[in-house]
Design an enzyme around this catalytic site. Structure first.
Site, PDB file in Angstrom:
ATOM      1  N   GLY A  61       0.832  -1.195   0.000  1.00  0.00           N
ATOM      2  CA  GLY A  61       0.000   0.000   0.000  1.00  0.00           C
ATOM      3  C   GLY A  61       0.870   1.250   0.000  1.00  0.00           C
ATOM      4  O   GLY A  61       1.966   1.263  -0.562  1.00  0.00           O
ATOM      5  N   GLU A  62       0.370   2.311   0.619  1.00  0.00           N
ATOM      6  CA  GLU A  62       1.079   3.597   0.742  1.00  0.00           C
ATOM      7  C   GLU A  62       1.226   4.348  -0.585  1.00  0.00           C
ATOM      8  O   GLU A  62       1.804   5.415  -0.621  1.00  0.00           O
ATOM      9  CB  GLU A  62       2.486   3.423   1.336  1.00  0.00           C
ATOM     10  CG  GLU A  62       2.544   2.767   2.699  1.00  0.00           C
ATOM     11  CD  GLU A  62       3.974   2.595   3.201  1.00  0.00           C
ATOM     12  OE1 GLU A  62       4.924   3.103   2.557  1.00  0.00           O
ATOM     13  OE2 GLU A  62       4.157   1.951   4.245  1.00  0.00           O
ATOM     14  N   GLY A  63       0.772   3.756  -1.699  1.00  0.00           N
ATOM     15  CA  GLY A  63       1.037   4.345  -3.006  1.00  0.00           C
ATOM     16  C   GLY A  63       2.363   3.909  -3.589  1.00  0.00           C
ATOM     17  O   GLY A  63       2.822   4.473  -4.591  1.00  0.00           O
TER      18      GLY A  63
END
Length: 344
Positions: A309-311
């Site tokens: 995740g997190e981009g």
């Protein structure tokens, strides 16, 4: 709340011009694979045969989820705010990758159960201190969901640049995303549920049971905004609003993994043309993401076994997006390079 209106990018004349420009580069037709498709897509988004990537940014939305009370995560809820602190200290994977690719990174408190105070580098758009437990009641009121979406729209409207990547942080949000996936696609819950932050087989089974009971409890919820407010999170709702606004402004949307795609599933139910603006960065290892992508008829640029995740997938895909527009704008043509074209 007014949902942004999104125009399809279809333009037969421009499409033909882009095909001609791409095929006239010094290479065999189709030999740059998906990069050729991305170059054409960005050209259609920007209405030009000379597209550019300018001032790309990644927005990381953080929020907490009441569903963690059902013991569906391998990590405590406090990890959400601790990871936000890590983002602010420039110590997370997304910080490293965004810095590497000179991409602006914006961290947004959409609804974390923690008081950060006024902090440099943190955008405070907190709608509440985490959602409610959707096993018992809707995660958000309709008003809270609308407020989160509007915050996302306003954030995008305030940014320069023409490329936005979407990331998230929130313990429990794979459970929310799996419930959204099931409600939006009809795919069985068992095929939507994964390990998240690292659940055991028994943990995954429990998570599946919690979601199945919750969707049965909210069986009458069908409309996309109702699905979002019932099962989503403040960060997921804020992403959905931001995505809709970004597409309305004809930006390129870099889509990350499982949770980000769950927001897009609902955004695309509201405005189907949003998919014209989406570049899918990767296929996550989180169970269900491949089926999400198949449902959207999406082809991801990368398959690296990511599930952070997190981009992070957006940051890693950004150089490929840049390469796609660069070859279209900078690569020689057969005529300019005086290279013979294919005989016949």
């Amino acid at each position: 709340m007014i949902i942004p209106s999104i125009e399809p990018t279809q333009d037969s004349a421009l499409s033909a011009a882009l095909d001609a420009a791409i095929n006239n580069k010094t290479k065999p037709p189709g030999s740059l694979g998906i990069l050729e498709d991305v170059a054409k897509q960005v050209g259609l988004i920007q209405k030009t045969t000379q597209p550019r990537v300018t001032q790309p940014s990644i927005l990381v939305f953080a929020g907490d989820h009441g569903i963690v009370a059902e013991n569906i995560s391998a990590y405590p809820q406090s990890v959400t705010w601790q990871m936000v602190e890590n983002f602010l200290a420039q110590g997370a994977a997304i910080n490293v990758f965004a810095r590497q690719h000179k991409c602006a990174l914006h961290v947004i408190d959409a609804g974390v159960n923690h008081d950060f105070g006024t902090r440099p580098g943190l955008i405070d758009r907190k709608v509440g201190s985490g959602t409610r437990n959707f096993a018992q009641k809707p995660a958000m009121t309709a008003g809270e969901c609308a407020a989160a979406m509007q915050h996302g729209m306003a954030l995008v409207a305030s940014l320069d640049g023409n490329v936005i990547g979407f990331g998230e942080m929130g313990i429990g949000n794979t459970t929310a995303a799996a419930a959204i996936m099931h409600k939006a696609t009809g795919i069985p819950v068992a095929d939507c549920v994964g390990a998240g932050t690292g659940l055991s087989v028994d943990g995954i089974r429990r998570k599946q049971g919690v979601i199945e009971q919750a969707v049965a409890h909210h069986a009458t919820v069908i409309a996309p905004l109702d699905i979002l407010s019932t099962f989503g999170g403040f960060e997921i709702a804020m992403m959905a609003g931001a995505m809709l606004k970004a597409a309305e402004q004809r930006m390129v949307l870099l889509i990350d993994g499982f949770i980000v795609t769950s927001a897009l599933l609902l955004a695309s139910r509201l405005q189907p043309a949003i998919l014209d603006y989406c570049v899918f960065s990767h296929c996550s290892d989180e169970n269900g993401h491949r089926q999400m992508l198949n449902f959207l008829d999406a082809r991801p640029l990368l398959q690296l076994g990511l599930r952070l995740g997190e981009g992070t997938g957006c940051a890693l895909a950004l150089p490929l997006l840049q390469a796609a527009v660069n070859f279209l704008c900078e690569m020689a043509t057969f005529e300019s390079a005086q290279v013979s074209e294919k005989a016949g």
